[in-house]
Design an enzyme around this catalytic site. Structure first.
Site, PDB file in Angstrom:
ATOM      1  CD  GLU A   1     -43.988 -26.965  15.846  1.00  0.00           C
ATOM      2  OE1 GLU A   1     -43.047 -27.782  15.841  1.00  0.00           O
ATOM      3  OE2 GLU A   1     -43.850 -25.763  15.612  1.00  0.00           O
TER       4      GLU A   1
ATOM      5  CB  CYS B   1     -45.190 -23.125  11.669  1.00  0.00           C
ATOM      6  SG  CYS B   1     -43.708 -24.049  11.375  1.00  0.00           S
TER       7      CYS B   1
END
Ligand code: FAD
Length: 920
Positions: free
Chosen positions: A798, A832
């Site tokens: 990720e 994020c």
């Protein structure tokens, strides 16, 4: 400043209102039932009276105006929803293209053209006509949508736009008394002549910026002055007019965690309004807002009320929401405050707006229970018990009963008879402008009861939020306004008593609304939150965090449960650049190899461990993380600079991960699945672990992402070697300790803090890698794995990116400002998912940017252990240097639109980066 502090400290002369936030419904309802009981004779009178009122309302069916309209376009219809979205957005869209697109979008979803025949009521007709015209233009009968352009051409887009805009204005005119306070006062005259009083409300959303708060405050001052002047010397309170105030409109960060700043700012402001209202002898009422602001609003009310100069003025008031479980407690408290300060107060009793929002909010926050009742009948019961208590508190309290429900009104009239013999009833009813006319006409104009009209004033742009509130509230199928208009519902049904609906307490709670912690049904428990709007919970959190403040933590490799020795490095807090949070012994490459070997050796046993045992260990880890919540939050603040809100969210996410993967493991790994066997053989398919997983986590979620990767791999039967980010080894070490204590075997979870990522990934035993971090590192890992001989090793990566938001003119600016500030600046912009790039439609860009910058200016950068802090430091010096360099470059080219202030004093040496808006 000194004056305001003195005023705030005068609150100490009043015992603040504090009560359990969300007590049990059944016990509460059982307590309320006898308080709301009537004799059979009184019940018969209530039936007769409410029946007559319902008949009066129904006699006007077909010309009911707004009620009819709300029922016709209720939220359970596509038209109602389309109308609400249109109403919410259309009038603020400045450009024709966006307005056309919005109209097209909404009207093609709905069937307005059939509505124009349904009712003769003028409002329904007017709106349905406008909408119907519009809808038919956009979607001619039997004509496919493809010719929409042709139809638009035939009548012309401007006509369509004008029709839709006009329909919205018709609705606006219904709900808003005037576009300015003077226009509203002038229009109020007609009703005043019939015996009505008014409480004016200046429309507007809660303030996001100091400028907006100041503007709203100035509008309140101006309005009070105009209302006072217009009222002249006629009559005396309570018969004189007044104004309602929303505290959220006059402070840009009216939040309980910001209590000290809010009190210092709002108490003097309220005092200024009170003195003005006193000078004109007007009623000034604080509107009731969200449940988590209740205590704060009462603190402000009490602190301002305590000013001795207000003695002799009987116009100060507060609204109380009966849907809140604390309602009766608040009524009693207000009575005590009035008594102790020797004042007479006005209290508006409402049931409460935005019930759905409050329910959702409690679920999202993982509260133990709801602060509101979950059955409407319980709210009705509470209303009744509070009403009776308010009547008993007369004349100290002047009760004001706001409701459009004929049964509630009949109850109140009966209560009024119970203990008041004078010709003046000693209380008043209240209704909203544009609603309840048929209900109150006989009460006010025939029977002579006083009734005050809540009368919004403001321009059309500001009416939207108010309009949506009314549509939401009255369009709900539980609403009295919606049901009374439905002639298929017998009168007896409308007269059913709350006690009966609640089965004398046995059905106090709505079983179809699970408790917030049971939100996921029997599948898994929701993670536990903290209600920061509750002073007791804030105090408990602060005290517990303080217990852990001086903790010194250690992180070291844990290989088969043993800690090899090595050189220690201090972990320094980013908050002040000097506090030593603990120390870390970093793993060497040899240790990494050893950890991989030990994990490989432990794999067969862990993989063979029944999934129920593995899942139970994960559940125990969830509980352990939850039990250590405050310890983890304190460490997250010290090591990673996380604010308490962010720390709490992170611990909850970690707990959710453990429970979620436990559930999934049981679901997917417990039994072998049968495969099709076309030739008669039996094929079984069973999932099992792959081997050793290397988990490499980032610094921005040092607990949640770290533990999420680890438990996902463990749940599937893999053993794990976990490597946290270099800047945050301590919280990971604590999580690993808790995991081992929870029963995850030491062989199954090895821990290697330090720069050993490449050694781990390169090891031949690696069977999978879970990685969260930069794209660049993910590529290196990918190449390393690809270069290996043997089975293909999966990489779950990720990685970061640039998150963008696109905003057009249909968006509510306040909502945009909230979301932008939350996403771009909260968590120091390090999530994020943090917003990096904002695209604004040019027509609205300037005003929205102004609001965003104003809201960002209110954010408090500071010690993340303090509840009032919004933003902590960025993770380390390197991150700060990169961000500073980028901002410096933008500054040099004149592109910096806004930069917030940085903390000073002891925090100056921390790694701070102020919220910054740069124009690209
Ligand atoms: P009813 O149809 O009898 O009641 C509807 C209410 O029941 C809902 O609004 C909700 O409160 C409650 N309810 C609905 N479903 C449930 C459920 N499942 N469980 C529990 N309760 C449920 N509201 C504020 O919040 N603050 C204010 O300051 C305020 N000021 C007002 C001033 C005036 C003059 C008026 C008339 C209203 C004001 N309101 C305020 C709005 C008010 O809360 C709603 O108009 C009121 O709740 C509608 O109640 P009712 O008796 O007219 O209708």
């Amino acid at each position: 400043m000194t004056a305001s502090l003195a005023l705030v400290s005068s609150l100490s002369s009043v015992v603040p209102f504090r009560a359990p936030y969300a007590p049990d419904d059944t016990a509460l309802v059982r307590d309320l039932l006898p308080r709301a009981a009537f004799s059979p004779e009184a019940d018969a009178r209530i039936d007769a009276e409410a029946g007559q009122l319902i008949a009066a309302i129904r006699a006007e069916a077909g010309s009911l105006g707004v009620e009819e309209f709300l029922r016709e376009f209720s939220l359970s219809t596509r038209e109602g929803l389309a109308l609400m979205v249109l109403a919410e957005a259309l009038l603020r869209v400045p450009d024709a293209t966006t307005a056309d697109k919005l109209i097209e979008d909404k009207l093609t979803e709905a069937q307005f053209d059939t509505h124009e025949r349904v009712s003769d009521a003028w409002l329904v007709s007017a709106s349905a006509w406008a909408m119907g015209v519009t809808a038919r233009v956009l979607r001619p009968d039997d004509t496919p949508l493809g010719v929409l352009g042709a139809a638009m051409k035939r009548l012309g887009r401007p006509t369509v736009r004008a029709a839709a805009g006009q329909a919205m204005k018709v609705m606006g005119h219904q709900f808003v008394l005037g576009q300015t306070i003077d226009a509203a006062i002038a229009r109020a005259g007609t009703k005043q002549a019939k015996g009505y009083r008014h409480s004016y409300d200046m429309l507007g959303e809660g303030a996001r910026t100091r400028d907006d708060a100041d503007k709203h405050f100035a509008a309140y001052v101006m309005a009070l002055t105009h209302i006072g002047k217009a009222a002249g010397n006629t009559g005396a309170l309570p018969a004189r007019p007044g104004m309602s105030v929303k505290l959220s409109a006059i402070h840009p960060k009216y939040e309980a965690t910001n209590q000290d700043a809010v009190m210092a700012d709002l108490v003097p402001k309220m005092l200024e309004l009170c003195h003005l209202a006193k000078a004109f002898d007007l009623n000034l009422t604080i509107d009731a807002e969200e449940a988590d602001r209740l205590e704060l609003s009462l603190d402000i009310f009490a602190a301002s009320l305590a000013d001795p100069a207000l003695k002799g003025w009987d116009g100060y008031g507060i609204a109380i929401q009966a849907y809140q479980k604390r309602a009766l407690g608040v009524v009693n408290w207000v009575g005590e405050v009035a008594e102790s300060l020797d004042r007479r107060l006005m209290v508006r009793l409402v049931k409460g707006a935005y019930w759905d929002t409050e329910i959702k909010r409690a679920q999202e926050r993982g509260l133990a229970d709801y602060p509101l009742f979950t059955r409407k009948a319980a709210t009705d019961l509470s209303y009744l018990a509070c009403a009776r208590r308010l009547m008993q508190l007369r004349p100290r309290i002047y009760p004001q009963f706001a409701s459009h429900n004929a049964l509630s009104v009949a109850f109140v009239r009966e209560l009024g008879r119970e203990n008041w013999s004078d010709s003046d009833p000693g209380f008043e009813f209240q209704k909203l402008h544009g609603m309840g006319d048929a209900l109150y006409r006989p009460i006010v104009e025939a029977d002579g009861y006083p009734c005050r009209i809540y009368a919004p004033a403001g321009n059309h742009r500001d009416l939207l939020a108010y309009l949506v509130r009314r549509l939401l509230e009255n369009g709900a199928n539980s609403s009295f306004v919606a049901t009374v208009g439905n002639l298929d519902i017998p009168v007896e049904d409308l007269l059913t008593r709350p006690a009966k609906i609640l089965s004398d307490g046995a059905r106090a709670r709505n079983t179809r609304i699970p408790l917030p912690l049971d939100l996921f049904g029997g599948v898994r428990k929701n993670s536990r939150g903290i209600e920061l709007g509750c002073a007791a919970e804030r105090a408990a959190l602060t005290a517990t965090l303080a217990e852990f403040a001086a903790d010194r933590h250690v992180a070291a490799p844990v290989i088969d449960g043993k800690t090899p020795s090595g050189a220690e490095r201090s972990v320094i807090s980013p908050v002040d650049g000097s506090t030593v949070v603990g120390s870390v012994v970093e793993a060497t490459s040899d240790m990494a190899v050893q950890a991989m070997e030990r994990a490989a050796a432990a794999f067969p046993a862990w993989d063979r461990t029944p999934v129920a045992v593995r899942a139970a260990a994960l559940d125990r880890l969830a509980d352990a993380l939850d039990d250590n919540r405050e310890r983890l939050m304190a460490l997250l603040a010290a090591e990673a600079g996380k604010t308490q809100g962010d720390g709490l969210a992170e611990v909850r996410e970690a707990v959710d991960f453990c429970r979620y993967y436990a559930v999934e493991a049981r679901r997917q790994f417990a039994e072998a699945r049968r495969m099709p066997g076309p030739t008669g053989e039996e094929n079984r398919f069973r999932l099992r672990g792959r081997g050793v997983f290397v988990c490499i986590s980032p610094w921005n979620f040092p607990l949640a992402i770290f533990i999420g990767q680890v438990v996902a791999a463990l749940a599937a039967g893999n053993t794990v070697v976990a490597k946290p980010a270099g800047s945050v080894p301590l919280v990971a070490a604590l999580a690993v300790r808790l995991a081992h204590q929870a029963g995850i075997p030491v062989g199954a979870l090895q821990f290697t803090p330090g720069s050993v990522g490449s050694a781990l990934v390169a090891h031949p035993a690696v069977a999978g890698v879970a990685f969260t971090g930069s794209t660049e590192t993910a590529r290196i890992i990918n190449r390393t794995l690809a270069a290996k001989d043997g089975p293909i090793v999966p990489l779950i990566a990720e990685t970061g990116g640039i998150n963008a938001m696109i905003v057009d003119a249909t968006a509510l600016p306040e909502q945009v400002a909230d979301d932008v500030v939350m996403s771009a600046f909260r968590s120091a912009g390090q999530r994020c998912s943090a917003l990096r790039l904002l695209f604004l439609q040019e027509d609205v860009a300037d005003s929205i940017l102004k609001m965003i910058c104003g809201a960002a200016k209110e954010l408090v950068l500071g010690d993340p252990r303090h509840l009032a802090t919004d933003i902590g430091p960025v993770i380390d010096g390197a991150a700060k240097a990169r961000l500073d360099a980028y901002v410096a470059e933008a500054r040099a080219s004149g592109r910096v639109l806004f930069e917030g202030p940085l903390p000073d004093g002891v925090l100056a040496a921390g790694t701070w980066v102020a919220p910054t808006v740069i124009v690209l």
